[in-house]
Structures are given as structure tokens and as C-alpha cells.
Design an enzyme around this catalytic site. Structure first.
Site, mmCIF file in Angstrom:
data_model
loop_
_atom_site.group_PDB
_atom_site.id
_atom_site.type_symbol
_atom_site.label_atom_id
_atom_site.label_comp_id
_atom_site.label_asym_id
_atom_site.label_seq_id
_atom_site.Cartn_x
_atom_site.Cartn_y
_atom_site.Cartn_z
ATOM 1 C CB THR A 183 1.873 11.287 0.858
ATOM 2 O OG1 THR A 183 2.709 10.103 1.496
ATOM 3 C CG2 THR A 183 2.202 10.899 -0.299
ATOM 4 C CE1 TYR A 230 6.676 2.673 4.959
ATOM 5 C CE2 TYR A 230 9.038 2.959 4.439
ATOM 6 C CZ TYR A 230 7.160 2.331 4.276
ATOM 7 O OH TYR A 230 6.509 3.692 3.193
ATOM 8 C CE LYS A 283 5.722 0.593 1.862
ATOM 9 N NZ LYS A 283 4.358 0.350 0.814
#
Length: 324
Positions: free
Chosen positions: A221, A184, A188
Site C-alpha cells: 500500500t 511508528y 502501533k
């Protein structure tokens, strides 16, 4: 054992350390409040990942400003499939619409090891590589729609986790020793590297297109649905107090997409509405260029490095063959 420590334990600890730093910042600093934004009547935007969370809030706010917003999932595109990305771009172009704003927002986080249909590590494929190809295929539309004083804009949604990112060009799919945390963070970081290199190419070519990376902070989220059980239990009470809402998290992306203050401003990393220094590694010109070349190879783009010599030619010259 050392390989496991270096490839799995270190990325995990570094990522959570980044998270703690962000939460401390958010504890003592209010969320960025959007300034009054100019109306966007007649402008067209594409927002990936726009059906929920920050993507939905971004799309909704831009639409309220008068933009015609296309949510990529409604005009179907699967960013884990290069074929689907190409089909979406072609479908958009056939409609003959201009394109003024592209918000590369869609993403996933901390999923167990899996691959896309093209054989890429899932985070790298969805968060970065799909957006890399989509951006290239839409560059001609963006370039034709922008003009001096009213540039087209690309917004790449990155994350503070990029500070923990490392990028091994010989193992972008992280097959040597897999870590979802490392994967991850790498995806990014790749978005930030791509942002800086693309802006350099666009500026050198004289195109009226800007590209910026934005960091939404820690936002409540569905991205966190893949946390392991203990982390999920610990996250819930913390999120209620310290996490940003999706609307708050979307504010910097909206700002980058529509604010007059960033007209003709590109190649920046924006956090909480302000230009911020990204990781030292992200400023490596050599790494930016090498990732660009490798990404072009992986998605089958030809002559993409001649962007400034002929933008239309560079994005039309792609092949469906993917080189692993």
C-alpha cells in the site's frame, strides 16, 4: 552517541527485523481466506482511512455484506486534529444512526519529524490518539447498538511492528531523540495496549461491545511511500513476490468486523485470521492503565476511567483543553 544508538539505530534495526520475519512467514504461508460471512443488513459501520488501500477494501467488503458503511474521509474527519474528531463524532450522532462496527484503520508510516495541529508527534497523533478519542466519543452509540449475541465491534488495525515498540510515558512525542521507526512502532504498540484495556473495561461494565486488534501483515500500500530511496528500490521487487495485496491485508479486519466465529470475542490480537500472542510488553496491566490515563489527559477527557460506572457520562465529560 549512546542516546542516538538507543533511540534511533536500535528502533530502525528492530523494525526491519520484524519486517524480515513477517516476509519469511508470508513466503511459506498463504494469505488468510475469509470464510462465508453472514449478511449484515441493517448494520452500520465507520471505517477510517477508507478511501484507498486496506481501508477501501474493508469498506467495500462490508458494504457487499449489506452494511451501511461510512468512510470517515467522505464525512470529513482529520484524525490529526482533535477538534475535527470531535466535530465528526457530533455530526454522526446528530444523524441518529446506530453504530455496530468501528474500524480504526487510518494510519501513516515513517514520516519525517512533524507535529499535529495539537502538538503531538505525527504517528502518535494520527495512528493512535485520534482513534483513541474517536472511539471514546462513539462508545455510547456502539453500546446502544449492541446486544447479547450480537455485539457491536471495534477493530483496531495494528502491525507486527508493535513487537519492536517501546513506550516512554514521559516522552510520548519522542522529543528527546526522534526516530520515525521508533515513533511508528510506538503508535502501533499503543493501539494494542488500548485494545486490551478497553476490552477489560467493557467486559467489567457488562457492555455488549467487543474490541480486537488485527495485524494485516506486510501489504503493498501507499504506507511505504515514505521509505528512503534505497529501501524503496529494494522494496518494489520484494513486494511483487511477498507482500499481500490490499484485499488480502484487509481480510483479518473484515473477519473481526463480521465473522460469527468472533461473536462476543474481544481482547484478542488477530493475525492471518487467527488469535496470536502479541508482544510481552502489550500484556502489562500497569502500562495499559498508565497509557489510558495519560491519553485521557492528552485529549481532554474527564472521568474516562469511570467507564464501567456510567459510559454515557464518561464520554460526555470532556473538555476542549488539551494538556501537553
Amino acid at each position: 552517541m549512546w542516546l542516538w544508538v538507543q533511540s534511533v539505530l536500535v528502533p530502525l534495526l528492530t523494525l526491519y527485523l520484524c519486517g524480515v520475519k513477517v516476509l519469511i512467514y508470508q513466503l511459506f504461508n498463504r494469505s488468510f481466506t475469509l470464510p462465508a460471512l453472514p449478511k449484515q443488513n441493517g448494520r452500520v459501520a465507520i471505517v477510517t482511512g477508507g478511501t484507498r488501500g486496506m481501508g477501501f477494501e474493508t469498506a467495500r467488503h462490508l458494504a457487499r455484506l449489506g452494511m451501511h458503511v461510512i468512510i470517515a474521509e467522505f464525512v470529513f474527519v482529520d484524525l490529526t486534529s482533535l477538534t475535527s474528531v470531535r466535530r465528526f463524532a457530533q455530526t454522526f450522532k446528530v444523524r441518529g444512526l446506530p453504530l455496530h462496527v468501528l474500524v480504526n484503520n487510518a494510519g501513516t508510516m515513517l514520516v519525517p519529524e512533524r507535529q499535529t495541529e495539537d502538538g503531538f508527534e505525527f504517528h502518535f497523533g494520527l495512528n493512535y490518539l485520534g482513534h483513541f478519542l474517536l472511539t471514546h466519543l462513539l462508545l455510547d452509540s456502539l453500546s446502544r447498538s449492541g446486544r447479547h449475541g450480537c455485539c457491536s465491534r471495534i477493530v483496531n488495525v495494528s502491525s507486527a511492528t508493535h513487537y519492536a515498540g517501546v513506550l516512554n510515558l514521559d516522552d510520548l512525542n519522542r522529543r528527546t531523540c526522534y526516530s520515525s521507526h521508533g515513533a511508528y512502532s510506538q503508535s502501533k504498540l499503543a493501539l494494542v495496549l488500548f485494545t486490551y484495556y478497553l476490552q477489560e473495561q467493557l467486559t467489567a461494565g457488562g457492555f455488549s461491545v467487543t474490541v480486537n486488534a488485527v495485524d494485516p501483515g506486510m501489504v503493498d500500500t501507499a504506507l511505504y511511500d515514505n521509505l528512503w530511496s534505497l529501501a524503496q528500490a529494494m522494496k518494489k521487487p520484494v513486494a511483487k513476490i511477498l507482500f499481500r495485496t490490499p484485499a488480502e491485508g484487509a481480510a483479518t479486519a473484515i473477519y473481526a468486523a463480521a465473522a460469527q466465529e468472533v461473536e462476543e470475542v474481544g481482547g484478542c490480537y488477530l493475525y492471518n485470521g487467527h488469535k496470536t500472542r502479541s508482544s510481552d510488553l502489550s500484556y502489562s496491566s500497569e502500562l495499559q492503565a498508565n497509557l489510558w490515563r495519560r491519553s485521557c489527559e492528552l485529549v481532554g477527557l474527564k472521568e474516562a476511567e469511570t467507564l464501567c460506572c456510567g459510559l454515557t457520562r464518561s464520554i460526555e465529560g470532556f473538555t476542549s483543553e488539551t494538556h501537553m
